[in-house]
Write an enzyme that holds these catalytic residues in place. Structure first.
Site, PDB file in Angstrom:
ATOM      1  CB  ILE A 123      21.122 -75.918 -33.566  1.00 59.23           C
ATOM      2  CG1 ILE A 123      21.274 -74.831 -32.513  1.00 59.23           C
ATOM      3  CG2 ILE A 123      20.588 -75.380 -34.878  1.00 59.23           C
ATOM      4  CD1 ILE A 123      22.426 -73.900 -32.770  1.00 59.23           C
ATOM      5  CB  ILE A 144      22.834 -88.597 -16.845  1.00 58.68           C
ATOM      6  CG1 ILE A 144      23.722 -87.624 -16.059  1.00 58.68           C
ATOM      7  CG2 ILE A 144      22.741 -89.947 -16.181  1.00 58.68           C
ATOM      8  CD1 ILE A 144      23.176 -87.281 -14.673  1.00 58.68           C
ATOM      9  CB  ILE A 145      27.931 -88.578 -19.493  1.00 60.03           C
ATOM     10  CG1 ILE A 145      27.495 -89.513 -20.598  1.00 60.03           C
ATOM     11  CG2 ILE A 145      29.417 -88.777 -19.191  1.00 60.03           C
ATOM     12  CD1 ILE A 145      28.208 -89.244 -21.927  1.00 60.03           C
ATOM     13  CG  HIS A 195      22.265 -95.990  -5.080  1.00 55.76           C
ATOM     14  ND1 HIS A 195      21.542 -96.512  -4.035  1.00 55.76           N
ATOM     15  CD2 HIS A 195      22.728 -94.789  -4.644  1.00 55.76           C
ATOM     16  CE1 HIS A 195      21.562 -95.674  -3.022  1.00 55.76           C
ATOM     17  NE2 HIS A 195      22.275 -94.618  -3.365  1.00 55.76           N
ATOM     18  CE1 TYR A 243      20.227 -92.508 -14.046  1.00 55.34           C
ATOM     19  CE2 TYR A 243      20.484 -94.816 -14.588  1.00 55.34           C
ATOM     20  CZ  TYR A 243      20.829 -93.492 -14.786  1.00 55.34           C
ATOM     21  OH  TYR A 243      21.765 -93.166 -15.725  1.00 55.34           O
TER      22      TYR A 243
END
Length: 168
Positions: free
Chosen positions: A48, A84-85, A129, A131
């Site tokens: 955190i 990223i997801i 693509h 990126y």
């Protein structure tokens, strides 16, 4: 689409738990889909206050659409890794491109980083693509870097520099 990035909160952990237990999602993150919610909560508590990473939820009017991470932030060398997801049910709606641009804005304009890099599975044409469209360029191929789906996978390391991003 009016998606924004917002800081990952404890209340988002069940959403992440579902993502990280989806084999289709984790296949491109090169991890096993075996995360327990308790382990995610422990990890959240440990990280955190970690200044070497920033985690954001892709949010579209209160709907969680994915996760963006800037990890291994190195303030001396001014670089970090981008991850990223986009949730499977949210894919194909432009979230990946918009979230990538928002994360790059944060990395280059707020953190004043010099370089953002990523690793992408060579079989993930859709991600490559996105990126490339955002301005990432290939730095090289890491052969047989990860084991997934019963075989070793090649990945490409891509990067974008602050000067190039801000020039556009």
């Amino acid at each position: 689409m009016s998606a924004t990035l917002r800081t990952l909160e404890r209340a988002d952990l069940p959403f992440l738990h579902a993502l990280f237990n989806d084999p289709e999602v984790t296949r491109y993150w090169f991890v096993e889909p075996t995360y327990s919610l308790a382990a995610m909560e422990d990890r959240y508590n440990q990280r955190i206050h970690d200044e070497s990473e920033r985690r954001f939820v892709i949010d579209d009017a209160g709907r969680r659409c994915g996760l963006v991470e800037l990890v291994d932030i190195d303030l001396r060398h001014r670089n970090c890794e981008f991850q990223i997801i986009v949730a499977p049910e949210a894919q194909g709606n432009g979230y990946a491109g918009a979230a990538t641009r928002s994360a790059l804005d944060y990395a280059f304009r707020t953190l004043n980083l010099h370089k953002v890099y990523l690793l992408v599975d060579n079989l993930n044409a859709a991600a490559i693509h996105v990126y490339q469209k955002a301005g990432f360029v290939s730095e090289g191929v890491l052969r047989q870097e990860y084991f997934a789906d019963g075989a070793y996978q090649d990945v490409t390391r891509m990067a974008i520099y602050q000067r190039d991003y801000l020039a556009d």
